[in-house]
Design a protein around this motif. Structure first.
Motif, PDB file in Angstrom:
ATOM      1  N   GLU A 425       0.803  -1.224   0.000  1.00  0.00           N
ATOM      2  CA  GLU A 425       0.000   0.000   0.000  1.00  0.00           C
ATOM      3  C   GLU A 425       0.834   1.272   0.000  1.00  0.00           C
ATOM      4  O   GLU A 425       0.389   2.301  -0.528  1.00  0.00           O
ATOM      5  CB  GLU A 425      -0.920  -0.006   1.223  1.00  0.00           C
ATOM      6  N   GLU A 426       2.060   1.222   0.585  1.00  0.00           N
ATOM      7  CA  GLU A 426       2.853   2.430   0.717  1.00  0.00           C
ATOM      8  C   GLU A 426       4.079   2.464  -0.191  1.00  0.00           C
ATOM      9  O   GLU A 426       4.390   3.483  -0.804  1.00  0.00           O
ATOM     10  CB  GLU A 426       3.307   2.587   2.190  1.00  0.00           C
ATOM     11  N   VAL A 427       4.779   1.320  -0.290  1.00  0.00           N
ATOM     12  CA  VAL A 427       6.076   1.308  -1.010  1.00  0.00           C
ATOM     13  C   VAL A 427       5.879   0.998  -2.494  1.00  0.00           C
ATOM     14  O   VAL A 427       6.266   1.780  -3.370  1.00  0.00           O
ATOM     15  CB  VAL A 427       7.036   0.291  -0.361  1.00  0.00           C
ATOM     16  N   TYR A 428       5.251  -0.131  -2.818  1.00  0.00           N
ATOM     17  CA  TYR A 428       5.131  -0.591  -4.201  1.00  0.00           C
ATOM     18  C   TYR A 428       3.897   0.005  -4.847  1.00  0.00           C
ATOM     19  O   TYR A 428       2.945  -0.695  -5.211  1.00  0.00           O
ATOM     20  CB  TYR A 428       5.073  -2.118  -4.268  1.00  0.00           C
ATOM     21  N   THR A 429       3.851   1.319  -4.962  1.00  0.00           N
ATOM     22  CA  THR A 429       2.717   1.983  -5.593  1.00  0.00           C
ATOM     23  C   THR A 429       3.011   2.449  -7.004  1.00  0.00           C
ATOM     24  O   THR A 429       2.086   2.825  -7.745  1.00  0.00           O
ATOM     25  CB  THR A 429       2.304   3.202  -4.738  1.00  0.00           C
ATOM     26  N   ASN A 430       4.289   2.443  -7.411  1.00  0.00           N
ATOM     27  CA  ASN A 430       4.691   2.905  -8.758  1.00  0.00           C
ATOM     28  C   ASN A 430       4.751   1.701  -9.692  1.00  0.00           C
ATOM     29  O   ASN A 430       5.753   0.990  -9.747  1.00  0.00           O
ATOM     30  CB  ASN A 430       6.053   3.614  -8.674  1.00  0.00           C
ATOM     31  N   PHE A 431       3.688   1.424 -10.471  1.00  0.00           N
ATOM     32  CA  PHE A 431       3.651   0.272 -11.391  1.00  0.00           C
ATOM     33  C   PHE A 431       4.369   0.618 -12.689  1.00  0.00           C
ATOM     34  O   PHE A 431       4.272   1.768 -13.168  1.00  0.00           O
ATOM     35  CB  PHE A 431       2.197  -0.130 -11.691  1.00  0.00           C
ATOM     36  N   PRO A 432       5.091  -0.317 -13.335  1.00  0.00           N
ATOM     37  CA  PRO A 432       5.814  -0.039 -14.599  1.00  0.00           C
ATOM     38  C   PRO A 432       4.826   0.173 -15.744  1.00  0.00           C
ATOM     39  O   PRO A 432       3.813  -0.535 -15.863  1.00  0.00           O
ATOM     40  CB  PRO A 432       6.663  -1.282 -14.822  1.00  0.00           C
ATOM     41  N   SER A 433       5.144   1.159 -16.576  1.00  0.00           N
ATOM     42  CA  SER A 433       4.317   1.465 -17.753  1.00  0.00           C
ATOM     43  C   SER A 433       4.792   0.676 -18.966  1.00  0.00           C
ATOM     44  O   SER A 433       5.760  -0.081 -18.892  1.00  0.00           O
ATOM     45  CB  SER A 433       4.375   2.970 -18.032  1.00  0.00           C
ATOM     46  N   GLY A 434       4.110   0.895 -20.096  1.00  0.00           N
ATOM     47  CA  GLY A 434       4.497   0.195 -21.325  1.00  0.00           C
ATOM     48  C   GLY A 434       5.863   0.628 -21.829  1.00  0.00           C
ATOM     49  O   GLY A 434       6.582  -0.155 -22.477  1.00  0.00           O
ATOM     50  N   GLN A 435       6.282   1.831 -21.575  1.00  0.00           N
ATOM     51  CA  GLN A 435       7.611   2.291 -22.001  1.00  0.00           C
ATOM     52  C   GLN A 435       8.716   1.525 -21.296  1.00  0.00           C
ATOM     53  O   GLN A 435       9.794   1.324 -21.853  1.00  0.00           O
ATOM     54  CB  GLN A 435       7.737   3.792 -21.706  1.00  0.00           C
ATOM     55  N   TYR A 436       8.427   1.029 -20.078  1.00  0.00           N
ATOM     56  CA  TYR A 436       9.434   0.259 -19.345  1.00  0.00           C
ATOM     57  C   TYR A 436       9.723  -1.068 -20.055  1.00  0.00           C
ATOM     58  O   TYR A 436      10.861  -1.512 -20.114  1.00  0.00           O
ATOM     59  CB  TYR A 436       8.939   0.018 -17.920  1.00  0.00           C
ATOM     60  N   TYR A 437       8.698  -1.711 -20.620  1.00  0.00           N
ATOM     61  CA  TYR A 437       8.891  -3.007 -21.262  1.00  0.00           C
ATOM     62  C   TYR A 437       9.457  -2.882 -22.674  1.00  0.00           C
ATOM     63  O   TYR A 437       9.980  -3.850 -23.220  1.00  0.00           O
ATOM     64  CB  TYR A 437       7.556  -3.770 -21.313  1.00  0.00           C
ATOM     65  N   THR A 438       9.303  -1.708 -23.279  1.00  0.00           N
ATOM     66  CA  THR A 438       9.815  -1.551 -24.651  1.00  0.00           C
ATOM     67  C   THR A 438      11.325  -1.472 -24.737  1.00  0.00           C
ATOM     68  O   THR A 438      11.916  -1.625 -25.807  1.00  0.00           O
ATOM     69  CB  THR A 438       9.229  -0.277 -25.287  1.00  0.00           C
TER      70      THR A 438
END
Length: 445
Positions: A425-438
């Motif tokens: 809930e506090e730390v892992y709130t920044n999920f990777p976007s599609g640009q991260y996988y490209t």
């Protein structure tokens, strides 16, 4: 030495690039990247300076002033090198990112098509070979039939030719047969038939003076003389046969007399042999009677000896069980084994007493052993009771430790859940976007 090697390596690269650019320019084709790279290489055909900025000297002794390069040419060389690497990377990516070519490595459909075409070619070739083989077999059969027909025709022709020769071309029907007739001399007339033959002229050389004209009478006389000689020879032959027959009769008579003498000698020999056999039989009978009497005497003596031996044994110390016969000469306490007949009553009583003492001693030892085993059983029961009590105490302690451990694990589980909730809930709130996988799978390195 390192600088010289670097210079030579750069020289080789530039020369190779210039040659490739010349070939591409001659062909008149190439990609946009290759065109830019070749244009830069066409403008910079000289060597680039070393890292230290010093000039490069060619090994073949050219002037050093010709190979000084400015910064623009160096930037062009670096740009061309970078462009070439990018082009190679693109080609490598196109080759590695193709899953079909990477896993299979070849065009399977093309190979299957080639295999199918190859099988069709093999089947066509096999059918063609079989057709040629069958045609060859048919041709061979036809040739064999033609050969047999030719042989039969040749035989018939030869037979007809021989028959024609035998019927119409015989030797006696020839015009000049009389010149080569083997019976010509027999068929010809003799040169002289008689003394009055008109052909016997002086020039014919067939009649001479002093010839024997009475040859027929002389021939008859000679035949008569020969007959007389033959009769005389026949008479002599008969006389010789009579003499031979007389001699044979005398020989037969002498042979008969000799046979009679031989028969008499054989008869005398048989009588002598018969007399010898009779004497031998009589001698054998006497010898058999003597042997029988001798055996009877030996049997009687053996019977008497057996009776005497039985009497001696019955009256001797062996069967009477005399204890004195077993006493040894080495002492009264020792006996002779083959003469000892057993112990007396005193000895047997002594042995019986010793056995009773041994039985009582055995009973005493058994009682002591029973008491000792009972004591050990009592101690074993006490030890087992103590072990049971210790095990129960240990089980109670283990249950207490288990409860404490369960409480500690529950507390740790609550702490971990709280920490995981905090991380989610506090730390892992920044999920990777599609640009991260490209950014992945963009290079082949």
């Amino acid at each position: 030495m390192d600088r010289e090697r670097e210079r030579l390596r750069a020289l080789r690269v530039i020369i190779k690039a210039s040659r490739e650019s010349a070939r591409v320019l001659e062909r008149g084709r190439g990609s946009s990247l290759e065109g830019a790279w070749l244009a830069s290489l066409s403008n910079s055909v000289l060597l680039s300076p070393s890292r230290s900025g010093e000039e490069l000297r060619l090994p073949f002794g050219a002037s050093s002033a010709m190979y000084k390069l400015d910064h623009n040419r160096q930037d062009l060389a670096e740009a061309s090198r970078l462009q070439r690497r990018r082009h190679e990377e693109l080609r490598r990516q196109s080759r590695l990112f193709d899953a079909r070519a990477r896993t299979i490595g070849i065009d399977k459909e093309a190979l299957d098509t080639q295999i199918k075409d190859r099988k069709i070619q093999e089947a066509t070739q096999k059918a063609r070979d079989e057709a040629i083989a069958s045609e060859m077999k048919q041709n061979d059969k036809i040739l064999c039939m033609l050969d047999e027909r030719q042989k039969k025709d040749t035989q018939v022709l030869n037979k007809a030719l021989n028959e024609f020769r035998q019927n119409y071309q015989r030797q006696e029907t020839r015009r000049e047969f009389d010149l080569s007739d083997p019976q010509g001399l027999k068929k010809d007339t003799p040169a002289r038939l008689a003394d009055s033959d008109p052909r016997c002229t002086i020039s014919g050389l067939q009649k001479f003076m002093g010839e024997d004209l009475n040859s027929q009478n002389r021939w008859k006389f000679q035949q008569e003389q020969t007959r007389e000689w033959l009769l005389e020879q026949h008479k002599d032959w008969q006389n010789a046969l009579a003499d031979k027959k007389h001699a044979d009769d005398l020989d037969d008579k002498h042979r008969i007399e000799h046979d009679q003498k031989v028969m008499n000698l054989q008869r005398i020999e048989e009588e002598t042999r018969r007399a010898i056999c009779v004497a031998t039989n009589e001698f054998n009978k006497a010898l058999a009677a003597e042997s029988k009497e001798k055996r009877l005497l030996e049997k009687q003596h053996e019977k008497e000896a057996n009776v005497a031996e039985i009497s001696n044994l019955l009256k001797g110390d062996l069967l009477s069980e005399n204890p004195q016969q077993a006493v040894s000469s080495f002492g009264a306490h020792r006996v002779i084994p083959d003469r000892w007949k057993g112990m007396n009553q005193d000895q047997l009583k002594e042995i019986h007493d010793i056995q009773m003492q041994q039985v009582l001693e055995k009973l005493r030892l058994d009682e002591e052993e029973r008491q000792r085993n009972a004591e050990w059983d009592r101690k074993r029961i006490q030890t087992a009771r103590a072990e049971i009590l210790c095990e129960r105490q240990q089980q109670r302690q283990n249950r207490a430790l288990r409860r404490e451990l369960d409480n500690a694990n529950a507390q740790l589980s609550q702490e971990q859940k709280a920490r995981q909730t905090y991380l989610d809930e506090e730390v892992y709130t920044n999920f990777p976007s599609g640009q991260y996988y490209t950014q992945f799978n963009t290079t082949s390195r």
